[in-house]
Design an enzyme around this catalytic site. Sequence first.
Site, PDB file in Angstrom:
ATOM      1  N   ARG A  91       1.229  -1.629 -17.323  1.00 16.80           N
ATOM      2  CA  ARG A  91       0.073  -2.236 -16.638  1.00 16.80           C
ATOM      3  C   ARG A  91       0.076  -3.749 -16.835  1.00 16.80           C
ATOM      4  NH1 ARG A  91      -4.915  -2.746 -18.826  1.00 16.80           N
ATOM      5  NH2 ARG A  91      -4.722  -0.886 -20.108  1.00 16.80           N
ATOM      6  N   TYR A 139      -7.850  -8.540   8.530  1.00 20.60           N
ATOM      7  CA  TYR A 139      -7.593  -7.136   8.269  1.00 20.60           C
ATOM      8  C   TYR A 139      -8.903  -6.490   7.793  1.00 20.60           C
ATOM      9  CZ  TYR A 139      -6.205  -2.949   5.923  1.00 20.60           C
ATOM     10  OH  TYR A 139      -6.129  -1.654   5.525  1.00 20.60           O
ATOM     11  N   ASP A 145      -3.347 -14.854   3.923  1.00 18.36           N
ATOM     12  CA  ASP A 145      -2.728 -13.537   4.123  1.00 18.36           C
ATOM     13  C   ASP A 145      -1.550 -13.753   5.077  1.00 18.36           C
ATOM     14  OD1 ASP A 145      -1.988 -10.973   4.937  1.00 18.36           O
ATOM     15  OD2 ASP A 145      -4.049 -10.229   5.030  1.00 18.36           O
ATOM     16  N   LYS A 149       3.781  -3.425   4.386  1.00 18.18           N
ATOM     17  CA  LYS A 149       4.167  -3.660   5.782  1.00 18.18           C
ATOM     18  C   LYS A 149       5.603  -4.190   5.852  1.00 18.18           C
ATOM     19  CE  LYS A 149      -0.111  -2.420   6.301  1.00 18.18           C
ATOM     20  NZ  LYS A 149      -1.213  -3.364   6.421  1.00 18.18           N
TER      21      LYS A 149
HETATM   22  C1  LIG Z   1      -2.438  -3.574   5.794  1.00 17.87           C
HETATM   23  C2  LIG Z   1      -2.959  -4.958   5.626  1.00 17.87           C
HETATM   24  C3  LIG Z   1      -3.660  -5.319   4.471  1.00 17.87           C
HETATM   25  C4  LIG Z   1      -4.009  -4.306   3.384  1.00 17.87           C
HETATM   26  O1  LIG Z   1      -2.893  -3.904   2.670  1.00 17.87           O
HETATM   27  P1  LIG Z   1      -2.720  -2.462   1.944  1.00 17.87           P
HETATM   28  O2  LIG Z   1      -1.347  -2.517   1.407  1.00 17.87           O
HETATM   29  O3  LIG Z   1      -2.942  -1.422   3.004  1.00 17.87           O
HETATM   30  O4  LIG Z   1      -3.787  -2.398   0.897  1.00 17.87           O
HETATM   31  C5  LIG Z   1      -4.055  -6.635   4.342  1.00 17.87           C
HETATM   32  N1  LIG Z   1      -3.817  -7.551   5.306  1.00 17.87           N
HETATM   33  C6  LIG Z   1      -3.170  -7.234   6.431  1.00 17.87           C
HETATM   34  C7  LIG Z   1      -2.946  -8.284   7.467  1.00 17.87           C
HETATM   35  C8  LIG Z   1      -2.725  -5.930   6.651  1.00 17.87           C
HETATM   36  O5  LIG Z   1      -2.095  -5.633   7.788  1.00 17.87           O
END
Ligand SMILES: *Cc1c(COP(=O)(O)O)cnc(C)c1O
Length: 377
Positions: A41, A94, A166, A191
Amino acid sequence: MPRAAGAVSPPIVQSSTFAADSAQEFTERALERRGSGFYTRYGNPNHAQVASVLADLEGAETAMVFASGMATITTAVLALVRSGDHVVAQQRHYGGVPSLLLNLLPKFGVHCTQVDQTDTEAFAAAMRPETRLVLVESPSNPLLDITDLRAVSALARDAGALTIADNTFATPVNSRPLAFGADLVWHSATKYLGGHSDLSAGVLAGPADVLDRVWDTAIITGAVLGPVDAWLLLRGLRTLPLRVRQHNSNGLALAHAMRAHPAVAAVHYPGLPDHPAHGVAAAQMDGYGGVVSVELAGGYDAADRFIDGLRLARRAASLGSVETLVVHPATMWQAILRPDQLGDAAMSPGLVRVSAGIEDTDDLVDDVIRSLDALPG
Ligand SMILES: *Cc1c(COP(=O)(O)O)cnc(C)c1O
């Protein structure tokens, strides 16, 4: 990381804990932020290995990995604000991000103003003396709106706030927000970075002093990435530039092909020369990614039928994977967000978000056009 003799692939250190040879060594390891020899952790060698690659990709001093994208941003925000602080964010993010900002943070006395991300002046107008963070996402999910990263980061800096970008949609292959002045960059590594729909992960990259503060909270929130998933993420990264090149070609080809089709009312893709922010996008991106949002003239039913008619693409949440995935936000997001949290255009009943995979471009365009052709005229 030490490898077995001759092993080309790195080992997976599937251990939750690490033995020390002395009390002094034990204490030193326990206190080492982002170390990898105390307790998983607190950090694992597979975390350290993939985080160093991610830091390099983003041009950051250091990086940390988490169990998901949402674990990343939730931990980072909780680490960097206190009661009475204010956060500026976009109207379109998101979906999990507005849930964090509007549902969770107010419980701790932290409030948020959301602004139209296409309007840099709106960010400036929203800043207050107690603003600590500015959250940006470009291109944004699902409408591919563009934020002027350089301008917004500069005004946040002048106001003494940190900018957190992001970069999930762009990937560091297409855009590196730190180079435009953002302080921190994060991803849903679920992703494009992982890229194969086989893991959940997140990453935060930035200066070591800020990540030290985030690490202190991360060991409390405990959203630890499993060593196998860290290893899989590293495997995904080996092909990131190759995959993104094909995602970029497929995204652009689909955007052009769909826009020319009579069943389509609008296509949202920053790589199209007439996208309202194409100039800003071109200045901060080297490619435009695989996600294309399309509005079908026939509304909700047309969107539904269009997805049913696809053979290559699957109806599934998520994006950025080798296979093409398609979602109909009107059906997906009404389950997650309150009605007043839904951006109008993002919920347009005919909107379909297509995340182009790395299939052959002609095959993919043929599939999409064939399904559009089959819609009632
Ligand atoms: C999917 C996504 C997230 C969240 O990520 P997780 O891995 O599903 O928690 C955040 N920002 C964007 C742009 C996303 O497409």
